[in-house]
Design a protein around this motif. Structure first.
Motif, short mmCIF file in Angstrom:
data_model
loop_
_atom_site.label_atom_id
_atom_site.label_comp_id
_atom_site.label_asym_id
_atom_site.label_seq_id
_atom_site.Cartn_x
_atom_site.Cartn_y
_atom_site.Cartn_z
N LEU A 57 30.72 35.32 45.02
CA LEU A 57 30.44 36.38 45.66
C LEU A 57 30.98 37.69 44.77
N SER A 58 31.87 37.40 44.36
CA SER A 58 32.26 38.55 43.35
C SER A 58 31.47 38.69 42.03
N GLU A 59 30.82 37.62 41.66
CA GLU A 59 30.06 37.56 40.34
C GLU A 59 28.74 38.12 40.74
N ALA A 60 28.11 37.89 42.03
CA ALA A 60 26.99 38.23 42.39
C ALA A 60 27.00 39.88 42.76
N PHE A 61 28.13 40.51 43.04
CA PHE A 61 28.11 41.99 43.21
C PHE A 61 28.68 42.61 42.14
N SER A 62 29.17 41.85 41.17
CA SER A 62 29.48 42.59 39.93
C SER A 62 28.34 43.26 39.11
N GLN A 63 27.40 42.83 39.24
CA GLN A 63 26.00 43.66 38.67
C GLN A 63 25.88 45.04 39.13
N PHE A 64 26.78 45.50 40.19
CA PHE A 64 26.64 47.02 40.61
C PHE A 64 27.79 47.57 40.25
N GLY A 65 29.02 47.15 39.62
CA GLY A 65 30.14 47.83 39.15
C GLY A 65 31.32 46.85 39.00
N GLN A 66 32.26 47.45 39.06
CA GLN A 66 33.74 46.89 39.14
C GLN A 66 34.19 46.30 40.45
N VAL A 67 34.00 45.25 40.47
CA VAL A 67 34.70 44.53 41.97
C VAL A 67 36.15 44.32 41.68
N VAL A 68 36.79 44.82 42.42
CA VAL A 68 38.24 44.84 42.70
C VAL A 68 38.79 43.68 43.34
N GLY A 69 37.93 43.24 44.32
CA GLY A 69 38.44 42.15 44.98
C GLY A 69 37.26 41.50 45.81
N ALA A 70 37.05 40.19 46.07
CA ALA A 70 36.31 39.47 46.93
C ALA A 70 36.88 38.58 47.85
N LYS A 71 36.54 38.66 49.07
CA LYS A 71 37.53 37.77 49.92
C LYS A 71 36.55 37.21 51.15
N ILE A 72 36.33 35.99 51.11
CA ILE A 72 35.72 35.28 52.25
C ILE A 72 36.64 34.81 53.37
N VAL A 73 36.23 35.12 54.64
CA VAL A 73 37.17 34.70 55.80
C VAL A 73 36.78 33.28 56.22
#
Length: 140
Positions: A57-73
């Motif tokens: 999830l973090s990797e998929a969204f990192s193309q748009f900027g710096q991902v500080v955190g990714a959490k799956i519930v």
């Protein structure tokens, strides 16, 4: 609550900043400091595949900027994903781009829905209103 020697919120922020500036080998700000100062933007991501991990999830969204955190519930009983999670970006501009680009896209075989996360209700809003039992209401 305040302690001695500059403790409390200001003292904790000051200590965190000192850690970042002086002794932290990783120059990124701690995510808690980013969130407390209102710098980060948190997104809700729904429709996730059960096979999506926090790393992917973090990797998929990192193309748009710096991902500080990714959490799956996760479900506490089955220990499986509930199908949604959160991604936190370092800036609002990066989060804006991620919402625009990722909403309705396919991720791990599922169409994901991306929007800004809503704030958690405060403690007082989460408590139910106390009322007497129904029989006491009708006897008055």
């Amino acid at each position: 609550m305040r302690g001695t020697g500059g403790e409390g919120i200001c003292g904790n922020i000051r200590k965190s900043l000192m850690l970042v500036v002086v002794g932290n080998p990783n120059p990124k700000l701690p995510s808690q400091l980013l969130l407390s100062r209102g710098i980060a933007s948190k997104l809700f991501v729904g429709g996730l595949s059960f096979y999506t991990t926090e790393d992917s999830l973090s990797e998929a969204f990192s193309q748009f900027g710096q991902v500080v955190g990714a959490k799956i519930v996760m479900d506490r009983v089955s220990d499986r994903s509930k199908g949604f999670g959160f991604v936190t970006f370092a800036s609002k501009e990066e989060a804006d781009r991620a919402v625009t680009e990722m909403n309705g896209k396919i991720l791990n075989g599922r169409t994901v829905f991306v929007d800004y996360a809503k704030a958690k209700p405060s403690f007082s809003e989460a408590l139910p209103i106390a009322r007497p039992p129904p029989e006491q209401l009708h006897n008055k």
